[in-house]
Write a protein that holds these residues in place. Structure first.
Motif, PDB file in Angstrom:
ATOM      1  N   GLY A   1      -1.594 -18.535  10.730  1.00 33.28           N
ATOM      2  CA  GLY A   1      -2.978 -18.086  10.433  1.00 33.28           C
ATOM      3  C   GLY A   1      -3.339 -16.842  11.292  1.00 33.28           C
ATOM      4  N   ASP A   2      -2.737 -16.636  12.405  1.00 35.77           N
ATOM      5  CA  ASP A   2      -2.973 -15.542  13.013  1.00 35.77           C
ATOM      6  C   ASP A   2      -2.236 -14.116  12.178  1.00 35.77           C
ATOM      7  N   ASN A   3      -2.587 -12.964  12.777  1.00 34.66           N
ATOM      8  CA  ASN A   3      -1.927 -11.700  12.131  1.00 34.66           C
ATOM      9  C   ASN A   3      -1.474 -10.713  12.970  1.00 34.66           C
ATOM     10  N   ILE A   4      -0.719  -9.759  12.433  1.00 33.49           N
ATOM     11  CA  ILE A   4      -0.451  -8.502  13.148  1.00 33.49           C
ATOM     12  C   ILE A   4      -0.778  -7.319  12.321  1.00 33.49           C
ATOM     13  N   VAL A   5      -1.287  -6.357  12.902  1.00 37.62           N
ATOM     14  CA  VAL A   5      -1.509  -5.060  12.601  1.00 37.62           C
ATOM     15  C   VAL A   5      -0.414  -4.100  12.398  1.00 37.62           C
ATOM     16  N   VAL A   6       0.204  -3.429  11.325  1.00 36.13           N
ATOM     17  CA  VAL A   6       1.066  -2.563  11.120  1.00 36.13           C
ATOM     18  C   VAL A   6       0.509  -1.454  10.259  1.00 36.13           C
ATOM     19  N   SER A   7       1.618  -0.367   9.947  1.00 32.95           N
ATOM     20  CA  SER A   7       1.346   0.685   9.188  1.00 32.95           C
ATOM     21  C   SER A   7       2.123   0.658   7.894  1.00 32.95           C
ATOM     22  N   GLN A   8       1.561   1.041   6.896  1.00 38.37           N
ATOM     23  CA  GLN A   8       2.398   1.190   5.618  1.00 38.37           C
ATOM     24  C   GLN A   8       3.717   2.230   5.934  1.00 38.37           C
ATOM     25  N   HIS A   9       4.682   1.719   5.204  1.00 38.23           N
ATOM     26  CA  HIS A   9       6.065   2.343   5.474  1.00 38.23           C
ATOM     27  C   HIS A   9       6.351   2.183   6.946  1.00 38.23           C
ATOM     28  N   ALA A  10       6.161   1.237   7.511  1.00 41.59           N
ATOM     29  CA  ALA A  10       6.576   0.833   8.926  1.00 41.59           C
ATOM     30  C   ALA A  10       7.849   0.062   8.752  1.00 41.59           C
ATOM     31  N   PHE A  11       8.624  -0.039   9.742  1.00 42.36           N
ATOM     32  CA  PHE A  11       9.917  -0.969  10.125  1.00 42.36           C
ATOM     33  C   PHE A  11       9.413  -2.498   9.618  1.00 42.36           C
ATOM     34  N   LEU A  12      10.264  -2.773   8.388  1.00 44.19           N
ATOM     35  CA  LEU A  12      10.076  -3.988   7.788  1.00 44.19           C
ATOM     36  C   LEU A  12      10.161  -5.358   8.483  1.00 44.19           C
TER      37      LEU A  12
ATOM     38  N   MET B   1      -1.205  -7.365   8.257  1.00 41.78           N
ATOM     39  CA  MET B   1      -2.250  -6.624   7.825  1.00 41.78           C
ATOM     40  C   MET B   1      -1.770  -5.058   7.789  1.00 41.78           C
ATOM     41  N   GLU B   2      -1.687  -4.452   6.788  1.00 42.23           N
ATOM     42  CA  GLU B   2      -1.102  -3.065   6.549  1.00 42.23           C
ATOM     43  C   GLU B   2      -1.951  -1.969   6.516  1.00 42.23           C
ATOM     44  N   ALA B   3      -2.156  -1.126   7.433  1.00 40.38           N
ATOM     45  CA  ALA B   3      -3.062   0.029   7.052  1.00 40.38           C
ATOM     46  C   ALA B   3      -2.458   1.042   6.146  1.00 40.38           C
ATOM     47  N   PRO B   4      -2.852   1.556   5.178  1.00 33.58           N
ATOM     48  CA  PRO B   4      -2.494   2.701   4.516  1.00 33.58           C
ATOM     49  C   PRO B   4      -1.968   3.849   5.392  1.00 33.58           C
ATOM     50  N   ALA B   5      -0.873   4.311   5.007  1.00 34.45           N
ATOM     51  CA  ALA B   5      -0.101   5.432   5.656  1.00 34.45           C
ATOM     52  C   ALA B   5      -1.108   6.951   5.445  1.00 34.45           C
ATOM     53  N   LYS B   6      -1.140   7.762   6.365  1.00 29.97           N
ATOM     54  CA  LYS B   6      -1.723   9.073   6.153  1.00 29.97           C
ATOM     55  C   LYS B   6      -0.613  10.116   6.360  1.00 29.97           C
ATOM     56  N   ASN B   7      -0.502  10.882   5.310  1.00 29.38           N
ATOM     57  CA  ASN B   7       0.982  11.860   5.265  1.00 29.38           C
ATOM     58  C   ASN B   7       2.142  11.261   5.671  1.00 29.38           C
ATOM     59  N   LEU B   8       2.217   9.761   5.269  1.00 31.11           N
ATOM     60  CA  LEU B   8       3.410   9.329   5.439  1.00 31.11           C
ATOM     61  C   LEU B   8       3.296   8.529   6.985  1.00 31.11           C
ATOM     62  N   GLY B   9       2.486   9.027   7.689  1.00 30.52           N
ATOM     63  CA  GLY B   9       2.632   8.693   9.214  1.00 30.52           C
ATOM     64  C   GLY B   9       1.602   7.461   9.458  1.00 30.52           C
ATOM     65  N   HIS B  10       1.460   6.928  10.625  1.00 26.47           N
ATOM     66  CA  HIS B  10       0.675   5.995  10.863  1.00 26.47           C
ATOM     67  C   HIS B  10      -0.683   6.471  11.133  1.00 26.47           C
TER      68      HIS B  10
ATOM     69  N   ASN C   1      10.338   4.610  11.863  1.00 28.22           N
ATOM     70  CA  ASN C   1      11.522   4.490  10.900  1.00 28.22           C
ATOM     71  C   ASN C   1      10.858   3.769   9.627  1.00 28.22           C
ATOM     72  N   PRO C   2      11.160   4.418   8.340  1.00 23.76           N
ATOM     73  CA  PRO C   2      11.943   5.319   7.967  1.00 23.76           C
ATOM     74  C   PRO C   2      11.400   6.757   7.773  1.00 23.76           C
ATOM     75  N   THR C   3      10.119   7.056   8.311  1.00 23.89           N
ATOM     76  CA  THR C   3       9.664   8.169   7.908  1.00 23.89           C
ATOM     77  C   THR C   3       9.932   9.254   8.729  1.00 23.89           C
ATOM     78  N   GLY C   4      10.091   8.731   9.944  1.00 21.01           N
ATOM     79  CA  GLY C   4      10.321  10.080  10.962  1.00 21.01           C
ATOM     80  C   GLY C   4       9.252  10.555  11.870  1.00 21.01           C
TER      81      GLY C   4
END
Lengths: 366, 366
Positions: free
Chosen positions: A111-122, A136-145, A168-171
């Motif tokens: 029931g707890d959560n983690i916050v990550v970015s879209q396109h982050a390490f799976l 909880m995944e935040a949409p990426a901005k220009n592929l980055g966090h 990873n994997p966007t650089g």
């Protein structure tokens, strides 16, 4: 029995989709019946391991009937000096993946959560799911966090935040300014700075996080010997952070989590400054070459702070398969929500050229 | 930050007492300022690793910048043949400890329990505690597992049962008759047969569990390359059991849990029948010698089906410390609820004699 098992295993484990690793050269050659494959799929060091590490492993092989030092004693002493950290701030793992797992097992309940970015390490998402926790995944901005968007997702059930830097994997990377602004509003939730590609970062405003630990004790830094140190096969990563947290992770981990040869090799790799220097130079040259060639051929790509490049080819899975047949292994990016991209590891000149020619051939034939 | 961490970590993790491993030779020599220590503390193979495994590691060292095969492909093919099992029944781990951990993470939720025997391997209890699960411990009978008493403890919250056979640290075993009677009343709860010392067992009624899998699909067999195969430093163990369960464990594990050199070494060790034969012969001879000498000197001990002997010396921790100063590392057994015992690994003749003389000297001086 199968029924009994099915009744005991929770749904969130049943629906876990295992991580899809880069295909080993042997597997591709086996499956496709081809030879002399080039693997540019897993961001391994194209120069191989440090010669000092190879020697250390060969010397220690006769002792491998002994259990390893449980706390990585000698490696630890060497690392403390090299990184300028205290022993109680440092933990080693069977790859940094194990430390990600330990952090979540320590801090997350169902029931707890983690916050990550879209396109982050799976792996973040997969480990959280295995514990019945939400991502909880935040949409990426220009592929980055988008750190602002990530901050907006933090709630009272958020127990860990992951910032992969470079990602990873966007650089892509987060710069010092954006990061400190984020840390100021992170409400004391532990922020894992996943710096697996730390050594490759060249941007002037790439943040050095060790000096930030004092002001932001909720930072937990993750690094690895799998990338520039060239020891992916041996599984050794490390974490640096709050001693209270490190101490609890140490209680949770298995007594011999880091194998004996990994400890010897990592220690020797730390001492091999020449190999590190050469590896970074090869990566810089490879980036320059690939940037120029991709540009020249009108291919869109994401500038990278790591040792891989995200290239927009269209239909990434198809391109991946076509390249496989030409003996070049890259990574399709559909599982990262990037179906039009592939990720390629920056390699030595010969292989970069091989990749480029195979890619152009593939794209021309479509 | 420390306060925040303290508030996030559950009490059952905070109170975990890490497993106390056998002291490495280097550590003893470092701490006591002595040299030429003999380690008879961790049940390692006194002959060292198989020469074939050493060669395999030295050959593969140059490839250790590559990630390992995630599913241990080549080792798996070899193991399937050697053990006569199906691929989907087989899982490899970073030591069998990792598989114990995966089993519990898969099947146990907070408030569930496991059933074990008194004086059994401590890791079961520690992993369960780290998950907020309870350990129900049946009193031992003559130092061994009392399977009847264990069956009596099974309730609706029991999700795993551990039978260590032979048991570490007592060297006792459950025979085929008692085991099948137990399995008949185990109510389908997964029964982990921890057979880390399997290859050493000599008793005629020691149960072969692989042929039992068909009738009792709730058996899950654990074995290791850390003991007779002489690869403790490399961390590779394996589990054999119900494919449904194996499949879920595979979803939970990290993609590269078994390191590359471990896979190469284990495969080669499986092929080295001569080293296995010699290792077992040395153990048989060592047991015979130690039994005779202990008997002659009026010392009580537990006959063993493994490669170690539990000896009743009185005040085990004091005897352990006295032996340390004489350069012989054994294991005190107070943490196993046996304060009057030490456990010593059966070694080559020279070291067995060294241990014996040091022990007699120690006991005479008290």
């Amino acid at each position: 029995m199968t029924e009994k098992i099915e009744s005991l295993v929770p749904g969130y484990i049943k629906t876990l989709k295992p991580y899809e690793p880069g295909k080993p050269v042997e597997e591709v050659e086996r499956e496709l019946g081809i030879r002399k494959c080039v693997k540019m799929a897993s961001n391994e060091n194209p120069l191989g391991p440090s010669p000092k590490a190879i020697k250390a492993v060969r010397d220690a092989a006769k002792k491998m009937h002994f259990y390893p030092e449980g706390d990585c004693f000698y490696l630890r002493q060497r690392a403390i000096k090299a990184f300028g950290v205290k022993s109680e701030e440092l933990i080693f793992g069977n790859g940094s993946n194990e430390i990600i797992e330990l952090l979540m097992r320590c801090l997350l309940r169902t029931g707890d959560n983690i916050v990550v970015s879209q396109h982050a390490f799976l792996v973040y998402k997969l480990v959280a799911q295995g514990l019945g926790a939400e991502t909880m995944e935040a949409p990426a901005k220009n592929l980055g966090h988008d750190l602002g968007a990530m901050a907006g997702l933090i709630n009272e059930r958020t127990k860990l935040i992951f910032v992969a830097n470079p990602n990873n994997p966007t650089g892509t990377y987060c710069n010092l300014d954006d990061l400190t602004k984020f840390l100021d509003v992170s409400r004391g939730v532990p922020v894992v700075m996943d710096e697996a590609y730390y050594e490759y970062a060249e941007a002037k405003d790439y943040p050095q996080t060790l000096p930030l630990l004092k002001k932001y004790p909720n930072i937990f830094i993750l690094r690895t010997f799998s990338k520039v140190y060239g020891l992916a096969g041996l599984r050794v990563g490390y974490g640096i952070g709050n001693p209270a947290l490190v101490q609890y992770l140490n209680r949770l981990r298995q007594p011999f989590n880091v194998n004996l040869l990994a400890q010897h090799a990592a220690l020797s790799a730390l001492d091999d400054k020449a190999h590190m220097k050469k590896s970074l130079a090869v990566n810089r040259a490879g980036k320059k070459f690939l940037y120029a060639q991709l540009k020249k051929n009108g291919l869109e790509f994401q500038p990278t702070e790591a040792n891989f490049i995200l290239v927009k080819t269209g239909e990434g899975r198809k391109v991946f398969n076509a390249l496989l047949k030409l003996g070049v292994v890259v990574r399709p990016m559909d599982v990262y929500g990037l179906p039009d991209h592939i990720r390629v590891t920056v390699d030595v000149e010969k292989n970069n050229l091989l990749f480029l020619n195979a890619l152009l051939k593939t794209l021309n034939e479509r």
